[in-house]
Design a protein around this motif. Structure first.
Motif, PDB file in Angstrom:
ATOM      1  N   TRP A  11       0.831  -1.211   0.000  1.00  0.00           N
ATOM      2  CA  TRP A  11       0.000   0.000   0.000  1.00  0.00           C
ATOM      3  C   TRP A  11       0.860   1.253   0.000  1.00  0.00           C
ATOM      4  CZ3 TRP A  11      -4.168  -0.541  -2.201  1.00  0.00           C
ATOM      5  CH2 TRP A  11      -5.025  -1.612  -1.967  1.00  0.00           C
ATOM      6  N   ALA A 116      -4.777  -2.278  -8.026  1.00  0.00           N
ATOM      7  CA  ALA A 116      -5.863  -2.546  -7.070  1.00  0.00           C
ATOM      8  C   ALA A 116      -6.556  -1.237  -6.677  1.00  0.00           C
ATOM      9  CB  ALA A 116      -5.310  -3.257  -5.832  1.00  0.00           C
ATOM     10  N   LEU A 117      -5.781  -0.180  -6.511  1.00  0.00           N
ATOM     11  CA  LEU A 117      -6.364   1.119  -6.179  1.00  0.00           C
ATOM     12  C   LEU A 117      -7.251   1.618  -7.311  1.00  0.00           C
ATOM     13  CD1 LEU A 117      -3.318   2.926  -4.571  1.00  0.00           C
ATOM     14  CD2 LEU A 117      -5.509   2.455  -3.453  1.00  0.00           C
ATOM     15  N   ASP A 120     -10.525  -0.284  -7.362  1.00  0.00           N
ATOM     16  CA  ASP A 120     -11.424   0.143  -6.286  1.00  0.00           C
ATOM     17  C   ASP A 120     -12.122   1.454  -6.605  1.00  0.00           C
ATOM     18  OD1 ASP A 120     -11.000  -2.048  -4.700  1.00  0.00           O
ATOM     19  OD2 ASP A 120      -9.619  -1.054  -3.330  1.00  0.00           O
ATOM     20  N   ARG A 121     -11.443   2.312  -7.346  1.00  0.00           N
ATOM     21  CA  ARG A 121     -11.990   3.636  -7.661  1.00  0.00           C
ATOM     22  C   ARG A 121     -12.890   3.616  -8.896  1.00  0.00           C
ATOM     23  NH1 ARG A 121      -6.295   6.686  -6.536  1.00  0.00           N
ATOM     24  NH2 ARG A 121      -6.426   6.555  -4.271  1.00  0.00           N
TER      25      ARG A 121
END
Length: 122
Positions: A11, A116-117, A120-121
């Motif tokens: 992260w 992954a970010l 998610d968005r």
């Protein structure tokens, strides 16, 4: 603990483009493992306290990432953490190769968590 450390590193790389620490993870069959940490907790399968390190050395931004990882994933058991695609995803798979324990490159971890970010968005 190994998976939590890997998640915090991932992260940090995905959000900031910077690692929390310089050590690389090995792609062991059980998931990503920091050999430096492994030497410190060998034979301790449950870690409830950690006498090493100094949380005060973290920047405010780094502390937010570590705290968020602990809140989000800290209650999960080892097998639950290993089943997360973030932990045993493409960077780990590529580094494992054919029964290997290769090093997982930081740029691959960064790209994986950045993806992954974005997902998610979306």
């Amino acid at each position: 603990m190994q998976a939590l450390v890997y998640l915090a590193q991932g992260w940090s790389l995905g959000l900031r483009g910077e690692p929390l620490f310089p050590e690389l993870h090995h792609a062991w069959s059980t998931g990503p493992v920091s050999s430096h940490l492994f030497k410190l907790h060998r034979r301790d399968y449950s870690v409830t306290a950690w006498p090493f390190g100094n949380a005060e050395r973290l920047t405010a931004e780094e502390a937010v990432i570590v705290d968020s990882v602990v809140r989000q994933y800290g209650a999960l058991f080892g097998a639950q953490l290993q089943s997360l695609s973030l932990v045993c995803g493409p960077p780990w798979v590529r580094a494992r190769g054919e029964h290997g324990t290769g090093l997982i490159p930081l740029d691959e971890i960064r790209d994986h968590f950045t993806s992954a970010l974005r997902a998610d968005r979306a």
